[in-house]
Write a protein that holds these residues in place. Sequence first.
Motif, PDB file in Angstrom:
ATOM      1  N   LEU A   7       0.979  -1.306   0.051  1.00 31.62           N
ATOM      2  CA  LEU A   7      -0.103   0.076  -0.136  1.00 31.62           C
ATOM      3  C   LEU A   7       0.952   1.175   0.032  1.00 31.62           C
ATOM      4  N   GLY A   8       2.014   1.166   0.697  1.00 27.53           N
ATOM      5  CA  GLY A   8       2.807   2.445   0.814  1.00 27.53           C
ATOM      6  C   GLY A   8       3.392   2.595  -0.579  1.00 27.53           C
ATOM      7  N   ALA A   9       3.784   1.316  -1.060  1.00 32.61           N
ATOM      8  CA  ALA A   9       4.465   1.792  -2.661  1.00 32.61           C
ATOM      9  C   ALA A   9       3.410   2.267  -3.385  1.00 32.61           C
ATOM     10  N   ARG A  10       2.154   1.896  -3.479  1.00 27.24           N
ATOM     11  CA  ARG A  10       1.017   2.255  -4.455  1.00 27.24           C
ATOM     12  C   ARG A  10       0.866   4.053  -4.082  1.00 27.24           C
ATOM     13  N   LEU A  11       0.821   4.055  -2.762  1.00 28.43           N
ATOM     14  CA  LEU A  11       0.513   5.761  -2.326  1.00 28.43           C
ATOM     15  C   LEU A  11       1.602   6.532  -2.741  1.00 28.43           C
ATOM     16  N   GLU A  12       2.857   5.870  -2.905  1.00 25.14           N
ATOM     17  CA  GLU A  12       3.982   6.735  -3.420  1.00 25.14           C
ATOM     18  C   GLU A  12       4.065   6.959  -4.729  1.00 25.14           C
ATOM     19  N   ARG A  13       3.577   5.917  -5.501  1.00 24.80           N
ATOM     20  CA  ARG A  13       3.797   5.765  -6.869  1.00 24.80           C
ATOM     21  C   ARG A  13       2.389   6.472  -7.784  1.00 24.80           C
ATOM     22  N   LEU A  71      -7.917  -9.395  -0.241  1.00 22.81           N
ATOM     23  CA  LEU A  71      -6.614  -9.677  -0.330  1.00 22.81           C
ATOM     24  C   LEU A  71      -6.320  -9.981  -1.657  1.00 22.81           C
ATOM     25  N   ILE A  72      -7.410 -11.023  -2.134  1.00 24.36           N
ATOM     26  CA  ILE A  72      -7.250 -11.596  -3.458  1.00 24.36           C
ATOM     27  C   ILE A  72      -7.262 -10.379  -4.503  1.00 24.36           C
ATOM     28  N   TYR A  73      -8.164  -9.520  -4.476  1.00 29.00           N
ATOM     29  CA  TYR A  73      -8.609  -8.372  -5.393  1.00 29.00           C
ATOM     30  C   TYR A  73      -7.202  -7.487  -5.290  1.00 29.00           C
ATOM     31  N   THR A  74      -6.829  -7.198  -3.941  1.00 23.65           N
ATOM     32  CA  THR A  74      -5.582  -6.133  -3.987  1.00 23.65           C
ATOM     33  C   THR A  74      -4.369  -6.806  -4.893  1.00 23.65           C
ATOM     34  N   SER A  75      -4.013  -8.125  -4.422  1.00 20.74           N
ATOM     35  CA  SER A  75      -2.957  -8.826  -5.291  1.00 20.74           C
ATOM     36  C   SER A  75      -3.097  -8.908  -6.649  1.00 20.74           C
ATOM     37  N   LEU A  76      -4.040  -9.415  -7.072  1.00 21.11           N
ATOM     38  CA  LEU A  76      -4.453  -9.670  -8.618  1.00 21.11           C
ATOM     39  C   LEU A  76      -4.571  -8.261  -9.359  1.00 21.11           C
ATOM     40  N   VAL A  77      -5.209  -7.469  -8.868  1.00 17.71           N
ATOM     41  CA  VAL A  77      -5.863  -6.384  -9.807  1.00 17.71           C
ATOM     42  C   VAL A  77      -5.014  -5.192  -9.572  1.00 17.71           C
ATOM     43  N   GLU A  78      -4.836  -4.708  -8.290  1.00 14.45           N
ATOM     44  CA  GLU A  78      -3.985  -3.574  -7.944  1.00 14.45           C
ATOM     45  C   GLU A  78      -2.457  -3.793  -8.100  1.00 14.45           C
ATOM     46  N   LEU A  79      -1.862  -4.622  -7.271  1.00 20.25           N
ATOM     47  CA  LEU A  79      -0.600  -4.824  -7.290  1.00 20.25           C
ATOM     48  C   LEU A  79      -0.190  -5.515  -8.244  1.00 20.25           C
ATOM     49  N   MET A  80      -0.380  -6.920  -8.801  1.00 22.65           N
ATOM     50  CA  MET A  80       0.127  -7.448  -9.888  1.00 22.65           C
ATOM     51  C   MET A  80      -0.342  -6.730 -11.173  1.00 22.65           C
ATOM     52  N   GLY A  82      -0.719  -3.629 -11.770  1.00 23.98           N
ATOM     53  CA  GLY A  82       0.066  -2.388 -11.743  1.00 23.98           C
ATOM     54  C   GLY A  82       1.517  -2.701 -12.275  1.00 23.98           C
ATOM     55  N   GLU A  83       2.006  -3.718 -11.663  1.00 24.48           N
ATOM     56  CA  GLU A  83       3.475  -3.999 -11.726  1.00 24.48           C
ATOM     57  C   GLU A  83       3.819  -4.689 -13.151  1.00 24.48           C
ATOM     58  N   PHE A  84       2.852  -5.536 -13.804  1.00 28.11           N
ATOM     59  CA  PHE A  84       3.154  -6.441 -14.673  1.00 28.11           C
ATOM     60  C   PHE A  84       2.620  -5.446 -15.808  1.00 28.11           C
ATOM     61  N   LEU A  85       1.412  -4.890 -16.082  1.00 26.87           N
ATOM     62  CA  LEU A  85       0.789  -4.182 -17.249  1.00 26.87           C
ATOM     63  C   LEU A  85       1.215  -2.770 -17.355  1.00 26.87           C
ATOM     64  N   HIS A  86       1.599  -2.019 -16.152  1.00 26.77           N
ATOM     65  CA  HIS A  86       1.772  -0.644 -16.097  1.00 26.77           C
ATOM     66  C   HIS A  86       3.169  -0.039 -15.686  1.00 26.77           C
ATOM     67  N   SER A  87       4.137  -1.035 -15.699  1.00 26.20           N
ATOM     68  CA  SER A  87       5.383  -0.561 -14.988  1.00 26.20           C
ATOM     69  C   SER A  87       6.286  -0.476 -16.192  1.00 26.20           C
ATOM     70  N   ASP A  88       7.065   0.701 -16.050  1.00 22.72           N
ATOM     71  CA  ASP A  88       8.010   1.182 -17.019  1.00 22.72           C
ATOM     72  C   ASP A  88       9.121   0.098 -16.977  1.00 22.72           C
ATOM     73  N   GLU A  89       9.336  -0.885 -16.079  1.00 25.85           N
ATOM     74  CA  GLU A  89      10.278  -1.832 -16.094  1.00 25.85           C
ATOM     75  C   GLU A  89      10.148  -3.088 -16.839  1.00 25.85           C
TER      76      GLU A  89
END
Length: 119
Positions: A7-13, A71-80, A82-89
């Motif tokens: 959550l902190g990483a999402r708030l910061e980004r 937790l399932i929603y947050t991990s699949l939709v928000e975190l995963m 965000g990291e895999f689909l919308h990350s510059d890396e």
Amino acid sequence: MFEGLGLGARLERTPWSPENSWVAWLFAFLFSITTPVGIAIGLGVRKTFELNSPRALITNGVFDSISAGILIYTSLVELMGGEFLHSDEFAHSSLKTVLGAYAWMALGAFLMALLGAWA
């Protein structure tokens, strides 16, 4: 701990506009007081709480299922997502790198599920 880090990483980004920057501080504050408030509620009802009563078992089951769903929603939709689909890396990475990151994430999820089943 991991939920707080995520959550902190999402708030910061999150790109907050200057007039809405207070929202990030509000979210961080509300997240930081949820555990102490929950502990206070638990301490308040500890004398009247019957561990194996039908009401306690139903309440525990409902809250566990709500928590698991969040937790399932947050991990699949928000975190995963965000990291895999919308990350510059990962946007400019090779398929091997993306699949490797996904494999490590799946291994971590498997180990957490194993730990949850064991505990």
